[in-house]
Design an enzyme around this catalytic site. Sequence first.
Site, PDB file in Angstrom:
ATOM      1  N   HIS A 242       0.833  -1.203   0.000  1.00  0.00           N
ATOM      2  CA  HIS A 242       0.000   0.000   0.000  1.00  0.00           C
ATOM      3  C   HIS A 242       0.873   1.261   0.000  1.00  0.00           C
ATOM      4  O   HIS A 242       0.501   2.272  -0.593  1.00  0.00           O
ATOM      5  CB  HIS A 242      -0.891   0.037   1.246  1.00  0.00           C
ATOM      6  CG  HIS A 242      -2.102  -0.832   1.173  1.00  0.00           C
ATOM      7  ND1 HIS A 242      -3.191  -0.539   0.377  1.00  0.00           N
ATOM      8  CD2 HIS A 242      -2.419  -1.992   1.818  1.00  0.00           C
ATOM      9  CE1 HIS A 242      -4.121  -1.468   0.520  1.00  0.00           C
ATOM     10  NE2 HIS A 242      -3.673  -2.357   1.390  1.00  0.00           N
TER      11      HIS A 242
ATOM     12  N   ASP B 295      -7.407  -2.248  -1.277  1.00  0.00           N
ATOM     13  CA  ASP B 295      -8.427  -2.983  -0.523  1.00  0.00           C
ATOM     14  C   ASP B 295      -9.780  -2.563  -1.080  1.00  0.00           C
ATOM     15  O   ASP B 295     -10.062  -1.353  -1.176  1.00  0.00           O
ATOM     16  CB  ASP B 295      -8.362  -2.651   0.968  1.00  0.00           C
ATOM     17  CG  ASP B 295      -7.072  -3.099   1.622  1.00  0.00           C
ATOM     18  OD1 ASP B 295      -6.432  -4.019   1.091  1.00  0.00           O
ATOM     19  OD2 ASP B 295      -6.708  -2.524   2.666  1.00  0.00           O
TER      20      ASP B 295
ATOM     21  N   GLU C 237      -6.585 -12.100   3.448  1.00  0.00           N
ATOM     22  CA  GLU C 237      -7.563 -11.011   3.414  1.00  0.00           C
ATOM     23  C   GLU C 237      -8.245 -10.974   2.048  1.00  0.00           C
ATOM     24  O   GLU C 237      -7.633 -10.585   1.059  1.00  0.00           O
ATOM     25  CB  GLU C 237      -6.887  -9.658   3.685  1.00  0.00           C
ATOM     26  CG  GLU C 237      -6.227  -9.569   5.055  1.00  0.00           C
ATOM     27  CD  GLU C 237      -5.473  -8.264   5.250  1.00  0.00           C
ATOM     28  OE1 GLU C 237      -5.463  -7.416   4.324  1.00  0.00           O
ATOM     29  OE2 GLU C 237      -4.863  -8.091   6.323  1.00  0.00           O
TER      30      GLU C 237
ATOM     31  N   HIS D 269      -7.938  -7.667  -0.067  1.00  0.00           N
ATOM     32  CA  HIS D 269      -6.635  -7.090  -0.414  1.00  0.00           C
ATOM     33  C   HIS D 269      -6.100  -7.679  -1.716  1.00  0.00           C
ATOM     34  O   HIS D 269      -5.932  -8.896  -1.838  1.00  0.00           O
ATOM     35  CB  HIS D 269      -5.634  -7.347   0.720  1.00  0.00           C
ATOM     36  CG  HIS D 269      -4.263  -6.809   0.443  1.00  0.00           C
ATOM     37  ND1 HIS D 269      -3.741  -5.714   1.101  1.00  0.00           N
ATOM     38  CD2 HIS D 269      -3.296  -7.211  -0.427  1.00  0.00           C
ATOM     39  CE1 HIS D 269      -2.524  -5.477   0.658  1.00  0.00           C
ATOM     40  NE2 HIS D 269      -2.231  -6.372  -0.278  1.00  0.00           N
TER      41      HIS D 269
END
Length: 245
Positions: free
Chosen positions: A151, A158, A215, A218
Amino acid sequence: MTSDSWRSLRLILIGFAALSSCASPQQRRGTLYASSTQDAGSPLNSGSTLERARKRNLVDVRTAIPGIAIDLRYATADNVTGQSIYPSHMPCLLRTETAEKLKEAQAILRAQGYGLRIWDAYRPPEAQEALHQAGGSTGMFLSPNAGWSRHCGGIAVDLTLVDVHGQEQRMPTGFDQDFAHASRNYSGADPVVKQNLQVLQAAMKQAGFTQLESEWWHFDDAEYLNNPQPIVYGWQIALPGMSQP
């Protein structure tokens, strides 16, 4: 992660946010001031920030992908910390090439009656440090000592799936919630959740993204998995509340 664990994490994060305004301005990587302080509450000079971002190959997603839904959770209190980690009116930024891939994914989904809602994109390293210091023991936030989150280079995003009306579709968990059940490999019994996840995964993969195992929300730009990009500090693009070390 149990509901008790989430309540504990929330209290820890809130406490850290309250204390972060006392952090030394001499910290090695830069300093994040909590959004409740005067610094973080300063107005964002969007023109200056976007211009500095462009010089570092970060583009405004709202401009690059008109009509895409954006809800940056860390710019609001609607996240696990209960407080804003980003400055108000935080721009949604991604690396130019990553934004182009996301535009393709959005087009693929639009053709099927769906779309994307972005929960997080470029994340200032100052914010990554704050999140890890507060909740690193949960495994949710990568330690800067182990390497920066993608990120921080604008090559990760996300997001979730929405319908043509912008309504979020059912997914395994909410954002940053129930980490024990947030895997990309859904094993639950809800066929709607399974179908929604498959639709999202297929579009993102076709556009050139790979998904984080733990996740479901993500996605990383597959082009840069083995080619890390330079991180960009918040102070380098004039984000309020983030000071140069």
